[in-house]
Scaffold this active site. Structure first.
Site, PDB file in Angstrom:
ATOM      1  N   SER A  61      -4.249 140.999 -65.070  1.00  0.00           N
ATOM      2  CA  SER A  61      -5.134 141.576 -65.860  1.00  0.00           C
ATOM      3  C   SER A  61      -5.580 140.610 -67.003  1.00  0.00           C
ATOM      4  O   SER A  61      -4.755 140.091 -67.713  1.00  0.00           O
ATOM      5  CB  SER A  61      -4.937 143.207 -66.070  1.00  0.00           C
TER       6      SER A  61
HETATM    7  N1  SAH Z   1       0.075 144.710 -63.893  1.00  0.00           N
HETATM    8  C1  SAH Z   1      -0.177 143.365 -63.125  1.00  0.00           C
HETATM    9  C2  SAH Z   1      -1.481 143.306 -62.634  1.00  0.00           C
HETATM   10  C3  SAH Z   1      -1.769 143.209 -61.223  1.00  0.00           C
HETATM   11  S1  SAH Z   1      -3.327 143.350 -60.518  1.00  0.00           S
HETATM   12  C4  SAH Z   1       0.044 142.287 -63.879  1.00  0.00           C
HETATM   13  O1  SAH Z   1       0.395 142.258 -65.003  1.00  0.00           O
HETATM   14  O2  SAH Z   1       0.075 140.914 -63.413  1.00  0.00           O
HETATM   15  C5  SAH Z   1      -2.952 144.944 -59.580  1.00  0.00           C
HETATM   16  C6  SAH Z   1      -1.882 144.784 -58.580  1.00  0.00           C
HETATM   17  O3  SAH Z   1      -1.745 146.152 -58.045  1.00  0.00           O
HETATM   18  C7  SAH Z   1      -1.813 143.808 -57.367  1.00  0.00           C
HETATM   19  O4  SAH Z   1      -0.788 143.101 -57.495  1.00  0.00           O
HETATM   20  C8  SAH Z   1      -1.734 144.680 -56.283  1.00  0.00           C
HETATM   21  O5  SAH Z   1      -1.181 143.974 -55.004  1.00  0.00           O
HETATM   22  C9  SAH Z   1      -1.123 145.958 -56.734  1.00  0.00           C
HETATM   23  N2  SAH Z   1      -1.389 147.111 -55.922  1.00  0.00           N
HETATM   24  C10 SAH Z   1      -2.705 147.411 -55.367  1.00  0.00           C
HETATM   25  N3  SAH Z   1      -2.546 148.552 -54.631  1.00  0.00           N
HETATM   26  C11 SAH Z   1      -1.243 148.778 -54.761  1.00  0.00           C
HETATM   27  C12 SAH Z   1      -0.493 150.096 -54.217  1.00  0.00           C
HETATM   28  N4  SAH Z   1      -1.100 150.949 -53.273  1.00  0.00           N
HETATM   29  N5  SAH Z   1       0.751 150.255 -54.374  1.00  0.00           N
HETATM   30  C13 SAH Z   1       1.297 149.068 -55.310  1.00  0.00           C
HETATM   31  N6  SAH Z   1       0.661 148.113 -55.701  1.00  0.00           N
HETATM   32  C14 SAH Z   1      -0.516 148.026 -55.574  1.00  0.00           C
END
Ligand code: SAH
Length: 211
Positions: A61
């Site tokens: 993000s």
């Molecule tokens: N907090 C992360 C942001 C990653 S973007 C960071 O600091 O890098 C959002 C993430 O949510 C992605 O990796 C995606 O695969 C995950 N995601 C999406 N749907 C999800 C679900 N149902 N359960 C767990 N993770 C999920």
């Protein structure tokens, strides 16, 4: 020697100018080496205020978004926090710097594995990473003082609401693929929740099931 100390300090100043004022959050951002959470080819951009690809169609993000969410989450040392969407593990590391006991879940297996290894290598012992679906959460460690969701859902997953402590706070982006807003939810009773709209943001979708 960490060549990124300067860029990291500049990022913190930029976030301050954009309105982030929680010193604990800013200090955590100054400490966590974001360049180690992105692919090597994009390390030069790690301290720009922008989301970056981390593979599998996902992104780390934007720093401002993470800082804003953490500021609104009011994490206190010792809090048990559920971090939904581990991705790179960056946000989990920040939560750990804030003194939380972090339970982080990710639905894409390789991202889960990479983040778990990265966080362990960096010494984030108070972060536990699980291969789970955010629509189901992590009931075995519930209830949580705080829940933070990094992917947008059309509505708040019912199971997550139930895993929040009474008095606890959840921050989650709500919306479809075109428009999402951040919502802060406080559980004030067994079946009572207070909602506050925190404004529009851009997130990847909270998908169903695991990959
Ligand atoms: N907090 C992360 C942001 C990653 S973007 C960071 O600091 O890098 C959002 C993430 O949510 C992605 O990796 C995606 O695969 C995950 N995601 C999406 N749907 C999800 C679900 N149902 N359960 C767990 N993770 C999920």
């Amino acid at each position: 020697m960490d060549l990124f100390i300067g860029p990291r300090k500049r990022l913190v100043e930029h976030l301050r100018e954009k309105g982030i004022s929680d010193e604990r959050v800013l200090k955590a951002i100054e400490k966590v080496p974001r360049h180690l959470f992105v692919p090597e080819t994009t390390q030069a951009y790690a301290y720009d205020d922008t989301a970056l690809p981390i593979g599998y169609g996902q992104t780390i993000s934007q720093p401002y978004t993470v800082a804003f969410m953490l500021e609104k989450l009011n994490v206190e040392p010792g809090h048990k926090v559920l971090d939904v969407g581990t991705g790179s593990g960056y946000q989990a590391a920040l939560l750990s710097e804030l003194g939380a006991d972090v339970y982080s879940i990710e639905r894409i297996y390789p991202l889960y594995e990479e983040a778990k290894e990265r966080l362990a290598n960096l010494g984030y012992d108070n972060v536990k990473v699980f291969y789970r679906d955010g629509w189901i959460g992590l009931p075995e460690y519930a209830p949580y003082d705080r829940i933070i969701v990094a992917a947008a859902a059309p509505q708040t997953p019912e199971k997550l609401l139930k895993q929040l402590k009474i008095g606890g706070i959840m921050i989650i982006p709500i919306g479809d693929e075109y428009f999402q807003k951040l919502v802060r939810i406080k559980r004030i009773g067994e079946n009572e929740y207070e909602k506050e709209d925190l404004g529009p943001f851009v997130f990847v979708p909270l998908k169903k099931g695991k990959e």
